[in-house]
Motif scaffolding. Structure first.
Motif, PDB file in Angstrom:
ATOM      1  N   GLU A  91       0.841  -1.209   0.000  1.00  0.00           N
ATOM      2  CA  GLU A  91       0.000   0.000   0.000  1.00  0.00           C
ATOM      3  C   GLU A  91       0.869   1.249   0.000  1.00  0.00           C
ATOM      4  OE1 GLU A  91      -2.882  -0.643   3.107  1.00  0.00           O
ATOM      5  OE2 GLU A  91      -4.149  -1.817   1.729  1.00  0.00           O
ATOM      6  N   ARG A  92       1.978   1.183   0.703  1.00  0.00           N
ATOM      7  CA  ARG A  92       2.924   2.292   0.719  1.00  0.00           C
ATOM      8  C   ARG A  92       3.396   2.648  -0.697  1.00  0.00           C
ATOM      9  NH1 ARG A  92       6.148   0.183   4.879  1.00  0.00           N
ATOM     10  NH2 ARG A  92       5.166   1.241   6.599  1.00  0.00           N
ATOM     11  N   LEU A  93       3.453   1.645  -1.562  1.00  0.00           N
ATOM     12  CA  LEU A  93       3.886   1.875  -2.947  1.00  0.00           C
ATOM     13  C   LEU A  93       2.693   2.152  -3.867  1.00  0.00           C
ATOM     14  CD1 LEU A  93       6.642  -0.881  -3.369  1.00  0.00           C
ATOM     15  CD2 LEU A  93       6.954   1.535  -2.841  1.00  0.00           C
ATOM     16  N   GLY A  94       1.516   2.304  -3.277  1.00  0.00           N
ATOM     17  CA  GLY A  94       0.331   2.628  -4.070  1.00  0.00           C
ATOM     18  C   GLY A  94      -0.232   1.430  -4.833  1.00  0.00           C
ATOM     19  N   LEU A  95       0.079   0.226  -4.368  1.00  0.00           N
ATOM     20  CA  LEU A  95      -0.392  -0.972  -5.083  1.00  0.00           C
ATOM     21  C   LEU A  95      -1.695  -1.473  -4.472  1.00  0.00           C
ATOM     22  CD1 LEU A  95       3.114  -2.660  -5.200  1.00  0.00           C
ATOM     23  CD2 LEU A  95       1.883  -1.714  -7.164  1.00  0.00           C
ATOM     24  N   ASP A  96      -2.446  -2.205  -5.278  1.00  0.00           N
ATOM     25  CA  ASP A  96      -3.716  -2.784  -4.825  1.00  0.00           C
ATOM     26  C   ASP A  96      -3.388  -4.063  -4.038  1.00  0.00           C
ATOM     27  OD1 ASP A  96      -6.265  -3.674  -4.519  1.00  0.00           O
ATOM     28  OD2 ASP A  96      -6.817  -3.494  -6.638  1.00  0.00           O
ATOM     29  N   ALA A  97      -2.949  -3.868  -2.801  1.00  0.00           N
ATOM     30  CA  ALA A  97      -2.287  -4.924  -2.027  1.00  0.00           C
ATOM     31  C   ALA A  97      -3.137  -6.186  -1.845  1.00  0.00           C
ATOM     32  CB  ALA A  97      -1.859  -4.367  -0.673  1.00  0.00           C
ATOM     33  N   CYS A  98      -4.403  -6.030  -1.492  1.00  0.00           N
ATOM     34  CA  CYS A  98      -5.219  -7.211  -1.196  1.00  0.00           C
ATOM     35  C   CYS A  98      -5.389  -8.092  -2.427  1.00  0.00           C
ATOM     36  CB  CYS A  98      -6.574  -6.800  -0.634  1.00  0.00           C
ATOM     37  SG  CYS A  98      -6.414  -6.166   1.037  1.00  0.00           S
ATOM     38  N   ARG A  99      -5.642  -7.459  -3.568  1.00  0.00           N
ATOM     39  CA  ARG A  99      -5.795  -8.242  -4.801  1.00  0.00           C
ATOM     40  C   ARG A  99      -4.485  -8.920  -5.182  1.00  0.00           C
ATOM     41  NH1 ARG A  99      -7.666  -4.699  -9.275  1.00  0.00           N
ATOM     42  NH2 ARG A  99      -7.783  -6.575 -10.535  1.00  0.00           N
ATOM     43  N   VAL A 100      -3.371  -8.223  -5.007  1.00  0.00           N
ATOM     44  CA  VAL A 100      -2.069  -8.823  -5.330  1.00  0.00           C
ATOM     45  C   VAL A 100      -1.820 -10.033  -4.418  1.00  0.00           C
ATOM     46  CG1 VAL A 100       0.436  -8.465  -5.370  1.00  0.00           C
ATOM     47  CG2 VAL A 100      -1.084  -6.651  -6.191  1.00  0.00           C
ATOM     48  N   LEU A 101      -2.139  -9.897  -3.140  1.00  0.00           N
ATOM     49  CA  LEU A 101      -1.910 -10.996  -2.194  1.00  0.00           C
ATOM     50  C   LEU A 101      -2.801 -12.202  -2.509  1.00  0.00           C
ATOM     51  CD1 LEU A 101      -1.415  -8.950   1.059  1.00  0.00           C
ATOM     52  CD2 LEU A 101       0.259 -10.512   0.043  1.00  0.00           C
ATOM     53  N   ASP A 102      -4.059 -11.949  -2.854  1.00  0.00           N
ATOM     54  CA  ASP A 102      -4.950 -13.064  -3.211  1.00  0.00           C
ATOM     55  C   ASP A 102      -4.392 -13.812  -4.413  1.00  0.00           C
ATOM     56  OD1 ASP A 102      -6.632 -12.474  -1.161  1.00  0.00           O
ATOM     57  OD2 ASP A 102      -8.109 -11.389  -2.385  1.00  0.00           O
ATOM     58  N   LEU A 103      -3.921 -13.051  -5.403  1.00  0.00           N
ATOM     59  CA  LEU A 103      -3.342 -13.662  -6.601  1.00  0.00           C
ATOM     60  C   LEU A 103      -2.097 -14.475  -6.234  1.00  0.00           C
ATOM     61  CD1 LEU A 103      -3.450 -13.772  -9.736  1.00  0.00           C
ATOM     62  CD2 LEU A 103      -2.050 -11.712  -9.769  1.00  0.00           C
ATOM     63  N   PHE A 104      -1.254 -13.889  -5.393  1.00  0.00           N
ATOM     64  CA  PHE A 104       0.002 -14.535  -5.002  1.00  0.00           C
ATOM     65  C   PHE A 104      -0.226 -15.873  -4.289  1.00  0.00           C
ATOM     66  CE2 PHE A 104       3.468 -14.915  -1.747  1.00  0.00           C
ATOM     67  CZ  PHE A 104       4.481 -15.248  -2.630  1.00  0.00           C
ATOM     68  N   TYR A 105      -1.105 -15.883  -3.302  1.00  0.00           N
ATOM     69  CA  TYR A 105      -1.324 -17.107  -2.529  1.00  0.00           C
ATOM     70  C   TYR A 105      -2.053 -18.184  -3.336  1.00  0.00           C
ATOM     71  CZ  TYR A 105       0.541 -14.949   1.689  1.00  0.00           C
ATOM     72  OH  TYR A 105       1.374 -14.359   2.610  1.00  0.00           O
ATOM     73  N   ALA A 106      -2.669 -17.782  -4.446  1.00  0.00           N
ATOM     74  CA  ALA A 106      -3.397 -18.757  -5.272  1.00  0.00           C
ATOM     75  C   ALA A 106      -2.552 -19.303  -6.427  1.00  0.00           C
ATOM     76  CB  ALA A 106      -4.666 -18.106  -5.818  1.00  0.00           C
ATOM     77  N   LEU A 107      -1.276 -18.882  -6.528  1.00  0.00           N
ATOM     78  CA  LEU A 107      -0.439 -19.321  -7.654  1.00  0.00           C
ATOM     79  C   LEU A 107      -0.217 -20.821  -7.641  1.00  0.00           C
ATOM     80  CD1 LEU A 107       2.430 -16.644  -7.801  1.00  0.00           C
ATOM     81  CD2 LEU A 107       0.536 -16.936  -9.430  1.00  0.00           C
ATOM     82  N   GLU A 108      -0.250 -21.424  -8.823  1.00  0.00           N
ATOM     83  CA  GLU A 108       0.097 -22.839  -8.962  1.00  0.00           C
ATOM     84  C   GLU A 108       1.612 -22.963  -8.921  1.00  0.00           C
ATOM     85  OE1 GLU A 108      -2.004 -25.367  -9.276  1.00  0.00           O
ATOM     86  OE2 GLU A 108      -3.816 -24.130  -9.366  1.00  0.00           O
ATOM     87  N   LYS A 109       2.093 -24.174  -8.691  1.00  0.00           N
ATOM     88  CA  LYS A 109       3.534 -24.414  -8.682  1.00  0.00           C
ATOM     89  C   LYS A 109       4.135 -24.120 -10.069  1.00  0.00           C
ATOM     90  CE  LYS A 109       6.692 -27.847  -6.794  1.00  0.00           C
ATOM     91  NZ  LYS A 109       7.198 -26.968  -5.737  1.00  0.00           N
ATOM     92  N   MET A 110       5.164 -23.310 -10.087  1.00  0.00           N
ATOM     93  CA  MET A 110       5.804 -22.928 -11.359  1.00  0.00           C
ATOM     94  C   MET A 110       7.315 -22.985 -11.216  1.00  0.00           C
ATOM     95  SD  MET A 110       3.830 -19.566 -12.719  1.00  0.00           S
ATOM     96  CE  MET A 110       4.099 -18.695 -11.212  1.00  0.00           C
ATOM     97  N   ARG A 111       7.987 -23.063 -12.364  1.00  0.00           N
ATOM     98  CA  ARG A 111       9.448 -23.000 -12.359  1.00  0.00           C
ATOM     99  C   ARG A 111       9.904 -21.563 -12.131  1.00  0.00           C
ATOM    100  NH1 ARG A 111      12.374 -24.191 -17.662  1.00  0.00           N
ATOM    101  NH2 ARG A 111      14.289 -23.318 -16.849  1.00  0.00           N
ATOM    102  N   GLY A 112       9.161 -20.620 -12.693  1.00  0.00           N
ATOM    103  CA  GLY A 112       9.546 -19.216 -12.613  1.00  0.00           C
ATOM    104  C   GLY A 112       8.561 -18.408 -11.802  1.00  0.00           C
ATOM    105  N   ALA A 113       8.521 -17.115 -12.095  1.00  0.00           N
ATOM    106  CA  ALA A 113       7.662 -16.191 -11.356  1.00  0.00           C
ATOM    107  C   ALA A 113       6.503 -15.747 -12.230  1.00  0.00           C
ATOM    108  CB  ALA A 113       8.484 -14.973 -10.942  1.00  0.00           C
ATOM    109  N   ALA A 114       5.389 -15.392 -11.588  1.00  0.00           N
ATOM    110  CA  ALA A 114       4.296 -14.736 -12.307  1.00  0.00           C
ATOM    111  C   ALA A 114       4.722 -13.285 -12.548  1.00  0.00           C
ATOM    112  CB  ALA A 114       3.028 -14.780 -11.473  1.00  0.00           C
TER     113      ALA A 114
END
Ligand code: WAQ
Ligand code: MG
Length: 234
Positions: A91-114
């Motif tokens: 939030e300090r960086l002006g990002l939509d923190a809650c939506r980013v966190l929901d997306l992050f915790y829901a990521l499937e296993k990957m070799r790289g990064a989203a």
């Protein structure tokens, strides 16, 4: 000036990514690096692989040297507290923190990064099952051997934070017995968070937040995948 080589390892079991690691070394250390990385692949806590690929590539020029991000470590005693700290950071960086966190915790296993548009949260990688890999990086004083989670993560985070268009990175190890993660940005440095997940939790991943045009995106991908970076650590 001597040549540098990028030595990379990736390991799979039943077609699923188990581990990956890499080094930037001079000619005389190629064999040692190959042996270290192979040993690491074979003893990974996520299980023994049935396929290990080690590649060696000569770099076109010397790596760019970048100072490691500053590290801070606010008190984080539980996954809930870690999430709150992550939310505040973003939030300090002006990002939509809650939506980013929901997306992050829901990521499937990957070799790289989203790789995600920080405004629309659209996924930007050409291959979303694989993700993008930051590569061609190493840190000063690296003597190989067993995985040093923190130094390797600080190395990757420093490279990624200096990438054109990247405004922040979220990370949690997918190693079930490693519960520390971080949020990193050029602006705020490496914010290290203990207890980001519970012991034994196999989830983990990385998310790079991008701001810019499609042309900027090409430069971002090129930097992540091609520009060699040596991170200076004491
Ligand atoms: N580029 C992009 N994504 C990557 C890369 C890479 N080079 N390497 C790993 N990932 C992604 C991939 O989805 C992995 O599943 C996930 O990150 C986690 O990787 O104490 O150990 O190597 O301060 O398990 C952070 C905290 C540790 C360190 C991170 O990650 C500390 C860690 P892991
Ligand atoms: Mg891992």
């Amino acid at each position: 000036m001597h040549d540098y080589f990028n030595v990379k390892m990736r390991a799979q079991r039943l077609g699923v990514h188990v581990s990956g690691a890499e080094r930037l070394v001079g000619r005389e250390y190629i064999e040692t690096a190959m042996r270290d990385l192979t040993a690491r692949a074979m003893t990974h806590p996520n299980g023994e692989p049935d396929s290990v690929v080690v590649t060696v590539d000569r770099l076109d020029g010397p790596p760019r040297r970048i100072r490691a991000l500053a590290v801070t470590q606010p008190d984080s005693a539980s996954p809930g507290q870690a999430r709150e700290l992550l939310r505040a950071e973003m939030e300090r960086l002006g990002l939509d923190a809650c939506r980013v966190l929901d997306l992050f915790y829901a990521l499937e296993k990957m070799r790289g990064a989203a790789l995600v548009d920080a405004t629309t949260l659209e996924r930007l990688e050409p291959d979303c099952d694989r993700g993008v890999r930051a590569t061609r990086m190493d840190f000063t004083g690296n003597r190989g051997g067993a995985k040093n989670h923190m130094k390797e993560a600080l190395c990757l985070a420093t490279k990624v934070a200096h990438c054109p268009g990247i405004v922040g990175e979220l990370c949690m190890s997918d190693d079930p017995d490693y519960t520390t993660g971080y949020f990193a940005s050029k602006e705020r440095g490496y914010v290290r968070l203990t207890n980001m997940k519970s012991m034994g939790d196999p989830r983990g991943g990385r998310l790079f937040l991008f701001k810019g045009s499609r042309a900027d995106l090409a430069a971002c991908m090129r930097f992540l995948e091609k520009t060699p970076v040596l991170v200076e650590m004491e």
